[in-house]
Motif scaffolding. Structure first.
Motif, short mmCIF file in Angstrom:
data_model
loop_
_atom_site.label_atom_id
_atom_site.label_comp_id
_atom_site.label_asym_id
_atom_site.label_seq_id
_atom_site.Cartn_x
_atom_site.Cartn_y
_atom_site.Cartn_z
N ALA A 353 -2.66 -3.64 2.76
CA ALA A 353 -2.12 -4.31 1.58
C ALA A 353 -3.21 -5.12 0.89
O ALA A 353 -3.95 -5.86 1.53
N VAL A 356 0.42 -8.30 -3.84
CA VAL A 356 1.86 -8.48 -3.67
C VAL A 356 2.51 -8.62 -5.04
O VAL A 356 1.88 -9.04 -6.01
N ARG A 377 4.47 -5.33 -0.88
CA ARG A 377 3.02 -5.23 -0.87
C ARG A 377 2.56 -3.91 -1.51
O ARG A 377 3.27 -2.91 -1.46
#
Length: 449
Positions: A353, A356, A377
């Motif tokens: 990730a 976000v 994410r």
């Protein structure tokens, strides 16, 4: 014969993602060039009039730094809150044709980092905070940051062709015959991907494409609505007007609602939601779409003044020169973010990730599932095109389904992707590798660390 330029990293597209990508690459030691076809940096957030950073979780370090610089001048930038909303009677006196937001002098940057999607309507709109700024101030600030970092910025410059060798882009040629050669490339507007014959998606994806629960079963050419934004300022004297019924709209069943956000100087940024469908924009072409959208704004303004007396004390000050495009081409990447990822939320493990987001799936002028709730994410694989190894895709053109793109398209989310791409270019340079040598979990890669 045009001039020839050699650099470590070339970023194409000077919107939110491109600015952050170029700044991150330059500040991490790369000889960086940013190519932008328009006359100013900022893209949709400047010349198209989307002069705000909407509420969204996260944002990344570069987005925060830029925002705090902008907010340091209260005459040019402020934080807004919702004052009236047409869907909440208790917050809508006198009645407003959509949503009005005004400057909140008590708010701070952290108040803009949660959108409260999923809350009860009164909580949602009472808690929401965003950032509004003067467009020229944004562009100047972006340029100053890039220049101070040593990044060379080529404005009013457009890519006309590219050269490739196997899985590598080797050079691009601009419309003025300038040739740029670079070790790595970051495409923030899909032009390199399209010229390089990458697979691209356009229009709504079907269920068979990504097995998304809310995707249509049949191919649908619909695109998220386009927007032409105008600015109003107090009139010298009240303008008499007669009511214009909503059903008198000449281009749809009734006039759309409007998001009106107050600038620090007291003017309002006015955004019809939307003024034109995405497919209309692409079918008309840019020049014709601009002419038609301006005619619609003039008609819409007559409706506002005739139906809502408060607007008779205002006049149109300007119409922004560019049309805000919410959705266009999306590039096939090693990972395609879909509605299923969004619905899994933050509990879903994503080892690579890099960003976000918590903005809902937000479709304008298109039938669809509406807003889904919760943060999620975005993986590094969404930036890695399938076809090339020294190219990253950052911005709304990255590896997203059409439904996912309707959620993660906001400026500060795009800055997160750009920031990651610029960092990735620097890591690849230090490791003497292309982007296949970066697995997405490298220390310092993510914009959310």
């Amino acid at each position: 014969m045009g001039k020839e330029i050699q650099c470590d990293c070339c970023v194409v597209g000077g919107g939110s993602a491109g600015f952050a990508a170029a700044l991150a690459a330059a500040e991490n030691g790369l000889n960086t060039i940013l190519v932008e076809k328009l006359s100013q940096l900022g893209g949709t957030a400047s010349l198209a009039g989307v002069n705000c950073f909407e509420p969204v979780i996260g944002g990344g370090k570069i987005a925060e730094r830029l925002s705090r610089i902008l907010l340091s001048d209260p005459a040019q930038c402020g934080i807004y809150r919702v004052n009236r909303h047409f869907s909440i009677p208790a917050m809508n006196q006198p009645p407003f044709p959509g949503c009005e937001a005004v400057i909140d002098p008590a708010a701070v940057y952290e108040d803009t980092l949660c959108s409260y999607i999923g809350s009860a309507p009164d909580i949602l709109w009472n808690k929401r905070r965003g950032i509004i700024f003067e467009p020229d101030f944004l562009s100047r600030t972006m340029l100053e940051l890039l220049t101070n970092a040593g990044c060379r910025v080529l404005l009013s410059s457009e890519v006309s062709s590219i050269k490739c060798s196997g899985r590598y882009i080797t050079e691009v040629v601009l419309t003025d015959d300038t040739v740029i050669r670079a070790d790595s490339w970051i495409d923030c507007c899909s032009i390199l991907a399209r010229l390089g014959d990458c697979k691209v998606y356009f229009g709504r994806d079907t269920y068979d494409d990504f097995q998304e629960p809310d995707a249509p079963r049949q191919k649908d050419a619909s695109l998220n609505g386009a927007t032409r934004i105008f600015r109003i300022t107090p009139a010298d004297e009240e303008i008499p007007a007669s009511p214009v019924p909503a059903e008198n709209c000449t281009w749809r069943e009734s006039y759309p609602p409007m998001m009106a956000v107050q600038y620090p100087c007291g003017d309002y940024n006015c955004n019809m939601l939307p003024g034109m469908s995405g497919q209309e924009y692409f079918s008309y072409g840019d020049a014709a779409a601009k002419k038609i959208s301006e005619e619609r704004i003039r008609e819409y303004w007559l409706y506002l003044q005739g139906t809502y007396p408060e607007f008779r004390k205002w006049r149109i000050k300007s119409i922004f020169p560019e049309i805000g495009i919410r959705e266009s081409y999306r590039v096939e990447c090693r990972y395609m973010l879909t509605e299923k990822d969004i619905l899994k939320g933050m509990e879903h493990p994503v080892p690579d990730a890099v960003a976000v987001c918590d903005h809902g799936m937000d479709l304008h002028g298109v039938s669809g599932p509406g807003r889904k709730t919760g943060a999620y994410r975005i993986p590094f694989g969404c930036l890695c095109p399938v076809k090339y190894d020294n190219l990253l895709i950052a911005g709304r053109c990255a590896g997203f389904s059409s439904l996912a793109a309707s959620s993660c398209r906001l400026s500060r989310t795009m800055m997160q992707l750009g920031e990651t791409a610029g960092k990735a270019a620097a890591i690849a340079f230090r490791k003497h590798c292309d982007f296949t040598g970066i697995d997405g979990t490298e220390s310092g890669l993510s914009s959310i660390e």
